[in-house]
Design an enzyme around this catalytic site. Structure first.
Site, PDB file in Angstrom:
ATOM      1  N   SER A 154       0.845  -1.291   0.150  1.00 13.72           N
ATOM      2  CA  SER A 154       0.100   0.054  -0.095  1.00 13.72           C
ATOM      3  C   SER A 154       0.834   1.203   0.011  1.00 13.72           C
ATOM      4  O   SER A 154       1.767   1.248   0.576  1.00 13.72           O
ATOM      5  CB  SER A 154      -0.952  -0.019   1.191  1.00 13.72           C
ATOM      6  OG  SER A 154      -1.529   1.360   1.346  1.00 13.72           O
ATOM      7  N   TYR A 167      -2.253  -2.165  10.017  1.00 16.40           N
ATOM      8  CA  TYR A 167      -2.444  -2.282   8.595  1.00 16.40           C
ATOM      9  C   TYR A 167      -1.174  -1.831   7.956  1.00 16.40           C
ATOM     10  O   TYR A 167      -0.604  -2.552   7.091  1.00 16.40           O
ATOM     11  CB  TYR A 167      -3.734  -1.987   8.017  1.00 16.40           C
ATOM     12  CG  TYR A 167      -3.653  -1.786   6.676  1.00 16.40           C
ATOM     13  CD1 TYR A 167      -4.122  -2.863   6.024  1.00 16.40           C
ATOM     14  CD2 TYR A 167      -3.774  -0.681   5.822  1.00 16.40           C
ATOM     15  CE1 TYR A 167      -4.412  -3.006   4.724  1.00 16.40           C
ATOM     16  CE2 TYR A 167      -3.712  -0.658   4.430  1.00 16.40           C
ATOM     17  CZ  TYR A 167      -3.725  -1.662   3.871  1.00 16.40           C
ATOM     18  OH  TYR A 167      -4.256  -1.720   2.423  1.00 16.40           O
TER      19      TYR A 167
HETATM   20  N1  LIG Z   1      -8.666   0.184  -1.775  1.00 14.53           N
HETATM   21  C1  LIG Z   1      -7.606   0.594  -1.387  1.00 14.53           C
HETATM   22  O1  LIG Z   1      -7.658   2.004  -1.077  1.00 14.53           O
HETATM   23  C2  LIG Z   1      -6.184   0.046  -1.188  1.00 14.53           C
HETATM   24  C3  LIG Z   1      -5.327   0.695  -1.115  1.00 14.53           C
HETATM   25  C4  LIG Z   1      -3.895   0.430  -0.993  1.00 14.53           C
HETATM   26  C5  LIG Z   1      -3.695  -1.232  -0.965  1.00 14.53           C
HETATM   27  N2  LIG Z   1      -4.870  -1.970  -1.037  1.00 14.53           N
HETATM   28  C6  LIG Z   1      -4.687  -3.422  -0.847  1.00 14.53           C
HETATM   29  O2  LIG Z   1      -5.422  -3.864  -2.429  1.00 14.53           O
HETATM   30  C7  LIG Z   1      -5.572  -5.111  -2.065  1.00 14.53           C
HETATM   31  C8  LIG Z   1      -7.231  -5.245  -2.474  1.00 14.53           C
HETATM   32  O3  LIG Z   1      -8.250  -4.065  -1.714  1.00 14.53           O
HETATM   33  P1  LIG Z   1      -9.541  -3.881  -1.548  1.00 14.53           P
HETATM   34  O4  LIG Z   1      -9.993  -2.477  -1.606  1.00 14.53           O
HETATM   35  O5  LIG Z   1      -9.985  -4.995  -2.639  1.00 14.53           O
HETATM   36  O6  LIG Z   1      -9.720  -4.539  -0.132  1.00 14.53           O
HETATM   37  P2  LIG Z   1     -10.456  -5.460   0.748  1.00 14.53           P
HETATM   38  O7  LIG Z   1     -10.130  -5.334   2.368  1.00 14.53           O
HETATM   39  O8  LIG Z   1     -12.041  -5.162   0.415  1.00 14.53           O
HETATM   40  O9  LIG Z   1     -10.405  -6.827   0.104  1.00 14.53           O
HETATM   41  C9  LIG Z   1      -9.579  -8.013   0.531  1.00 14.53           C
HETATM   42  C10 LIG Z   1      -9.867  -9.247   0.020  1.00 14.53           C
HETATM   43  O10 LIG Z   1      -9.424 -10.182   0.787  1.00 14.53           O
HETATM   44  C11 LIG Z   1     -10.320 -11.147   1.162  1.00 14.53           C
HETATM   45  N3  LIG Z   1      -9.752 -11.715   2.482  1.00 14.53           N
HETATM   46  C12 LIG Z   1      -9.866 -11.137   3.580  1.00 14.53           C
HETATM   47  N4  LIG Z   1      -9.183 -12.177   4.732  1.00 14.53           N
HETATM   48  C13 LIG Z   1      -9.132 -13.346   3.854  1.00 14.53           C
HETATM   49  C14 LIG Z   1      -8.529 -14.512   4.126  1.00 14.53           C
HETATM   50  N5  LIG Z   1      -8.013 -14.725   5.438  1.00 14.53           N
HETATM   51  N6  LIG Z   1      -8.255 -15.330   3.268  1.00 14.53           N
HETATM   52  C15 LIG Z   1      -8.558 -15.062   2.008  1.00 14.53           C
HETATM   53  N7  LIG Z   1      -9.079 -14.000   1.477  1.00 14.53           N
HETATM   54  C16 LIG Z   1      -9.414 -12.997   2.777  1.00 14.53           C
HETATM   55  C17 LIG Z   1     -11.595 -10.318   1.439  1.00 14.53           C
HETATM   56  O11 LIG Z   1     -12.727 -11.247   1.445  1.00 14.53           O
HETATM   57  C18 LIG Z   1     -11.481  -9.425  -0.054  1.00 14.53           C
HETATM   58  O12 LIG Z   1     -12.120 -10.140  -1.167  1.00 14.53           O
HETATM   59  C19 LIG Z   1      -5.479  -5.593  -0.315  1.00 14.53           C
HETATM   60  O13 LIG Z   1      -4.399  -6.136  -0.404  1.00 14.53           O
HETATM   61  C20 LIG Z   1      -5.502  -3.931   0.054  1.00 14.53           C
HETATM   62  O14 LIG Z   1      -4.576  -3.869   1.194  1.00 14.53           O
HETATM   63  C21 LIG Z   1      -5.955  -1.192  -1.105  1.00 14.53           C
END
Ligand SMILES: NC(=O)c1ccc[n+]([C@@H]2O[C@H](COP(=O)([O-])OP(=O)(O)OC[C@H]3O[C@@H](n4cnc5c(N)ncnc54)[C@H](O)[C@@H]3O)[C@@H](O)[C@H]2O)c1
Length: 261
Positions: A154, A167
Site C-alpha cells: 500500500s 495495517y
Molecule cells: N482499496 C484501497 O484503497 C487500497 C489501497 C492500497 C492497498 N490496497 C490493497 O489492495 C488489496 C485489495 O484491496 P480492496 O480494496 O479490494 O480490499 P478489501 O479489504 O476489500 O479486500 C480484500 C479481499 O481479501 C479477502 N480476504 C480477507 N481475509 C482473507 C483471508 N483470511 N483469506 C482469503 N481472503 C481473505 C476479502 O474477502 C477481500 O475479497 C488489499 O491487499 C489492500 O490492502 C487497497
C-alpha cells in the site's frame, strides 16, 4: 543470455495460470476479471465463497477460464489444498497475486485502541497469508521452470499513514518479504515484486469509508482524479508477464503520482 524480446507475446498473460488471493471482491475481483479477459487461467482464492464462486462463474459464462477455491489464506492446509487444486485443474502454476488482506473491515482509529487480537489477525492475513501462499506455489513454479509473484502492499507505507497502525505496519512488512524472498528464489527463475496502490475506490473501500474520508484526496496527485481498481491492472499484468522477466525485488508505486521514489 536472454532470448530476443518478442514484443508480440511479451506483455501477454494468455494461458498463464494465475492465483488471485482475495479475488472474490474489491480490487482482486477486477484483477481476476481482467486476467481472464487476457486469456489467463484464473484461480480465485478468497475466504468469501459465495462472491468468489459467483465471479468465477461469470468469467466462465463469458468464455474465460476460472476456478474458485474458497480459501482462508491463514490456514496452512487450506492454502496447500488450494495450490494443489489449481495445479490439478490447469496443469501447473505460473503466477500468484497476493492480494487478500484485512483492510476495509478494519475501523480507523487511534493506535492505542488497537487490541492485541486485532494486531495478530492483521499480521496473520496480511503477512503469514502471503508467506503460506508463496510456499504452497513454490514447488509448482519450480516445476514450470519459473514464475511470477506479485505482492500487494500500500502507498500508506511511503507516508506512514496513521489510524490503521497494524495495517500500515503489515504492508511495510510486505515489502521486506518481497525483497528477501526475491533473493531466495532468483535461482529458481521466480520473480517477486510488490505494488503500492494509492487510495483506490474499490467497492469494498467505498462501502467502508465515509465521503468525508474519501473527499479531498486528489490534491497531492499529478493526475487529480480518484484512483480506481482498473488503474492497477496494467502494472499487475506487466509484473506477471514475460516483459518483466528481469525485474525482481522491486516495489512499484501506482498512485497517480502522489509519491515518487
Ligand atoms: N482499496 C484501497 O484503497 C487500497 C489501497 C492500497 C492497498 N490496497 C490493497 O489492495 C488489496 C485489495 O484491496 P480492496 O480494496 O479490494 O480490499 P478489501 O479489504 O476489500 O479486500 C480484500 C479481499 O481479501 C479477502 N480476504 C480477507 N481475509 C482473507 C483471508 N483470511 N483469506 C482469503 N481472503 C481473505 C476479502 O474477502 C477481500 O475479497 C488489499 O491487499 C489492500 O490492502 C487497497
Amino acid at each position: 543470455m536472454s532470448k530476443e524480446f518478442d514484443v508480440k507475446s511479451a506483455y501477454s498473460v494468455r494461458d498463464k495460470v494465475v492465483i488471485v488471493t482475495g479475488g472474490g471482491t474489491g480490487i482482486g475481483k477486477v484483477y481476476s476479471q481482467r486476467l481472464a479477459q487476457g486469456g489467463a487461467k484464473v484461480v480465485l482464492a478468497d475466504i468469501v465463497a459465495e462472491e468468489s464462486n459467483d465471479v468465477a462463474e461469470k468469467i466462465r459464462d463469458a468464455g474465460g477460464q476460472a476456478l474458485s477455491v474458497p480459501t482462508d489464506v491463514t490456514n496452512e492446509d487450506a492454502v496447500q489444498a488450494m495450490a494443489d487444486a489449481a495445479a490439478s485443474e490447469f496443469g501447473g502454476i505460473d503466477g500468484l497475486i497476493n492480494n487478500a488482506s484485512l483492510m476495509s473491515v478494519l475501523p480507523r482509529g487511534d493506535w492505542f485502541e488497537i487490541s492485541a487480537d486485532r494486531w495478530d489477525s492483521v499480521m496473520s492475513v496480511n503477512l503469514k497469508g502471503i508467506f503460506l501462499c508463496c510456499r504452497a506455489v513454490y514447488s509448482y513454479m519450480q516445476e514450470r521452470g519459473g514464475g511470477s509473484i506479485v505482492n500487494i502492499s500500500s502507498s500508506r507505507i511511503w507516508e506512514g499513514n496513521p489510524n490503521r497502525l497494524d495495517y500500515t505496519t503489515s504492508k511495510a512488512g510486505v515489502v521486506g518479504l518481497t525483497r528477501a524472498l526475491a533473493r531466495e528464489v532468483g535461482d529458481d527463475n521466480i520473480s517477486v515484486n510488490a505494488i503500492t496502490p494509492g487510495l483506490t475506490m474499490s467497492e469494498t473501500q467505498l462501502a467502508s469509508s465515509s465521503s468525508n474520508y474519501l473527499g479531498g484526496k486528489d490534491e497531492g496527485k499529478c493526475f487529480k482524479r480518484p484512483q480506481t481498481p482498473e488503474d492497477l491492472v496494467g502494472a499487475v499484468i506487466f509484473l506477471l508477464s514475460d516483459a518483466a522477466a528481469f525485474m525482481t525485488g522491486q516495489t512499484v508505486n501506482v498512485d497517480g503520482g502522489t509519491y515518487m521514489h
